[in-house]
Enzyme design. Structure first.
Site, PDB file in Angstrom:
ATOM      1  N   LYS A   1      -4.061   1.197  14.372  1.00 41.14           N
ATOM      2  CA  LYS A   1      -5.374   1.406  13.876  1.00 41.14           C
ATOM      3  C   LYS A   1      -6.480   0.398  14.523  1.00 41.14           C
ATOM      4  O   LYS A   1      -7.726   0.761  14.633  1.00 41.14           O
ATOM      5  CB  LYS A   1      -5.303   1.430  12.370  1.00 41.14           C
TER       6      LYS A   1
ATOM      7  N   ASP B   1      -9.952   5.892   5.660  1.00 38.17           N
ATOM      8  CA  ASP B   1      -8.888   5.366   4.824  1.00 38.17           C
ATOM      9  C   ASP B   1      -9.750   4.612   3.695  1.00 38.17           C
ATOM     10  O   ASP B   1      -9.289   4.758   2.442  1.00 38.17           O
ATOM     11  CB  ASP B   1      -8.007   4.352   5.782  1.00 38.17           C
TER      12      ASP B   1
HETATM   13  P1  NAP Z   1      -0.187  -1.988  10.835  1.00 42.85           P
HETATM   14  O1  NAP Z   1      -1.389  -2.004  11.185  1.00 42.85           O
HETATM   15  O2  NAP Z   1       1.063  -2.153  11.732  1.00 42.85           O
HETATM   16  O3  NAP Z   1      -0.302  -3.322   9.820  1.00 42.85           O
HETATM   17  C1  NAP Z   1       0.798  -3.649   8.751  1.00 42.85           C
HETATM   18  C2  NAP Z   1       0.581  -4.953   8.596  1.00 42.85           C
HETATM   19  O4  NAP Z   1       1.748  -5.351   7.822  1.00 42.85           O
HETATM   20  C3  NAP Z   1       0.991  -6.032   9.763  1.00 42.85           C
HETATM   21  O5  NAP Z   1      -0.461  -6.563  10.128  1.00 42.85           O
HETATM   22  C4  NAP Z   1       1.521  -6.950   9.293  1.00 42.85           C
HETATM   23  O6  NAP Z   1       0.863  -8.251   8.582  1.00 42.85           O
HETATM   24  C5  NAP Z   1       2.355  -6.561   7.990  1.00 42.85           C
HETATM   25  N1  NAP Z   1       3.857  -6.367   8.354  1.00 42.85           N
HETATM   26  C6  NAP Z   1       4.261  -5.579   9.222  1.00 42.85           C
HETATM   27  N2  NAP Z   1       5.530  -5.681   8.981  1.00 42.85           N
HETATM   28  C7  NAP Z   1       5.872  -6.414   8.077  1.00 42.85           C
HETATM   29  C8  NAP Z   1       7.149  -6.927   7.382  1.00 42.85           C
HETATM   30  N3  NAP Z   1       8.389  -6.316   8.067  1.00 42.85           N
HETATM   31  N4  NAP Z   1       7.153  -7.774   6.487  1.00 42.85           N
HETATM   32  C9  NAP Z   1       6.082  -8.175   6.123  1.00 42.85           C
HETATM   33  N5  NAP Z   1       4.771  -7.748   6.399  1.00 42.85           N
HETATM   34  C10 NAP Z   1       4.790  -6.773   7.482  1.00 42.85           C
HETATM   35  O7  NAP Z   1      -0.082  -0.834   9.703  1.00 42.85           O
HETATM   36  P2  NAP Z   1      -1.252  -0.180   8.938  1.00 42.85           P
HETATM   37  O8  NAP Z   1      -1.834   0.910   9.659  1.00 42.85           O
HETATM   38  O9  NAP Z   1      -2.118  -1.193   8.451  1.00 42.85           O
HETATM   39  O10 NAP Z   1      -0.381   0.634   7.771  1.00 42.85           O
HETATM   40  C11 NAP Z   1       0.401  -0.322   6.738  1.00 42.85           C
HETATM   41  C12 NAP Z   1       1.014   0.750   5.841  1.00 42.85           C
HETATM   42  O11 NAP Z   1      -0.206   1.553   5.002  1.00 42.85           O
HETATM   43  C13 NAP Z   1       2.004   1.835   6.470  1.00 42.85           C
HETATM   44  O12 NAP Z   1       3.073   1.923   5.633  1.00 42.85           O
HETATM   45  C14 NAP Z   1       1.012   3.124   6.403  1.00 42.85           C
HETATM   46  O13 NAP Z   1       1.549   4.279   6.317  1.00 42.85           O
HETATM   47  C15 NAP Z   1       0.384   2.946   4.957  1.00 42.85           C
HETATM   48  N6  NAP Z   1      -1.063   3.603   5.115  1.00 42.85           N
HETATM   49  C16 NAP Z   1      -0.871   4.578   4.045  1.00 42.85           C
HETATM   50  C17 NAP Z   1      -2.277   5.365   4.088  1.00 42.85           C
HETATM   51  C18 NAP Z   1      -2.215   6.358   2.978  1.00 42.85           C
HETATM   52  O14 NAP Z   1      -3.307   7.382   3.008  1.00 42.85           O
HETATM   53  N7  NAP Z   1      -1.355   6.500   1.860  1.00 42.85           N
HETATM   54  C19 NAP Z   1      -3.158   4.963   4.625  1.00 42.85           C
HETATM   55  C20 NAP Z   1      -3.190   3.582   5.745  1.00 42.85           C
HETATM   56  C21 NAP Z   1      -2.128   3.328   5.823  1.00 42.85           C
HETATM   57  P3  NAP Z   1       1.222  -9.750   9.142  1.00 42.85           P
HETATM   58  O15 NAP Z   1       1.897  -9.837  10.403  1.00 42.85           O
HETATM   59  O16 NAP Z   1      -0.001 -10.492   8.974  1.00 42.85           O
HETATM   60  O17 NAP Z   1       2.184 -10.245   8.138  1.00 42.85           O
END
Ligand code: NAP
Length: 254
Positions: free
Chosen positions: A64, A100
């Site tokens: 994203k 979002d």
């Molecule tokens: P992303 O850009 O990959 O970011 C996820 C963040 O989570 C990373 O920046 C990291 O932060 C942290 N992270 C990743 N792996 C981790 C681990 N193993 N342990 C702890 N922290 C971890 O992903 P995103 O697009 O933001 O999405 C995040 C989640 O939200 C996903 O599951 C997605 O499906 C969900 N989501 C749902 C909706 C909905 O409509 N319900 C909408 C958007 C997103 P640090 O490296 O700083 O720790």
């Protein structure tokens, strides 16, 4: 054929294809399709979109933020957030949007909290932090590597998980999981351990919102609920961001 798609690195958890397929069937749009397209990076997104004849895209983990470099323009909201989950294709130009943030604020129940802990610092965390700020709730983001993370150009505070126990809140904070931890197929994991979680859930009015919707409830929500907190999963947000994405896609078909 009008082709739409979700792009991400791993998409086994996603309900988006089903949601759009059902929508197209309800609307009688037999010439519309929505695919799940896993890709290792978004480096050649533009060529792929034009080669495949894609009319619009949704974007998920972990692209994203990185996808912005591949776009021609951003709308004002996506630019303010610094993350894109929806791309419209307008006269061959790729325009980034963020649905979002609105989907999160519209599905957040009324809370007393004026402060929030947002776990994660990726695209979803940016959208949540922006939405919270618009609602007058101060977000603090939590990262595994806070020293390396400059979220929102330093607009939002970022702390480490080890700093959570010493962080002082005026009221019990809203807690939001914006990491993929606990998502299918790694369903037996929580982004925060029970000791830290119970220290944050100090009142029965505490609310824990997990953006993850598969599975539901997640391990985090199961623990929070057992500790007396109210919980919300990510399903209603998923549906709302998809509706808002369709509004943007549909406008380009007119
Ligand atoms: P992303 O850009 O990959 O970011 C996820 C963040 O989570 C990373 O920046 C990291 O932060 C942290 N992270 C990743 N792996 C981790 C681990 N193993 N342990 C702890 N922290 C971890 O992903 P995103 O697009 O933001 O999405 C995040 C989640 O939200 C996903 O599951 C997605 O499906 C969900 N989501 C749902 C909706 C909905 O409509 N319900 C909408 C958007 C997103 P640090 O490296 O700083 O720790």
């Amino acid at each position: 054929m009008k082709r739409y798609a979700l792009i991400g690195r791993r998409l086994g958890h996603s309900y988006s294809q089903q949601w759009f397929t059902d929508l197209f069937a309800r609307l009688g749009l037999a010439d519309h399709s929505y695919d799940l397209c896993e890709m290792p990076s978004v480096d050649s997104l533009r060529q792929w979109v034009h080669r495949e004849g894609i009319c619009g895209l949704n974007v998920t983990v972990p692209f994203k933020i990185d996808v912005i470099a591949e776009l021609d323009d951003l709308d004002d909201t996506a630019a303010a957030i610094g993350a894109v989950n929806c791309i419209s294709v307008e006269d061959g130009r790729l325009i980034g949007h963020n649905t979002d943030a609105t989907a999160f604020s519209e599905t957040l129940p009324t809370v007393e909290s004026t402060e929030a802990i947002v776990l994660g610092t990726g695209g979803a965390a940016h959208a949540v932090a922006y939405a919270l700020e618009q609602m007058g709730i101060t977000p603090t983001l939590v990262s595994r590597t806070p020293e390396k993370t400059k979220t929102g150009n330093g607009k939002w505070g970022v702390i480490g998980y080890d700093q959570l126990p010493s962080f002082i809140f005026h009221l019990s904070p809203l807690i939001v999981n914006a990491t993929p931890v606990g998502m299918y197929p790694d369903s037996d994991r929580s982004p925060i351990d029970p000791v830290h979680l119970s220290a944050l859930i100090t009142r029965h009015s505490s609310l824990v919102y997990d953006l993850v919707y598969n599975p539901s409830p997640t391990k985090l929500l199961q623990m929070a609920s057992a500790m007396g907190a109210k919980t919300v999963d990510g399903l209603a947000m998923l549906h709302r961001q998809a509706e808002l994405s369709w509004d943007l896609f549909r406008a380009t078909e007119a």
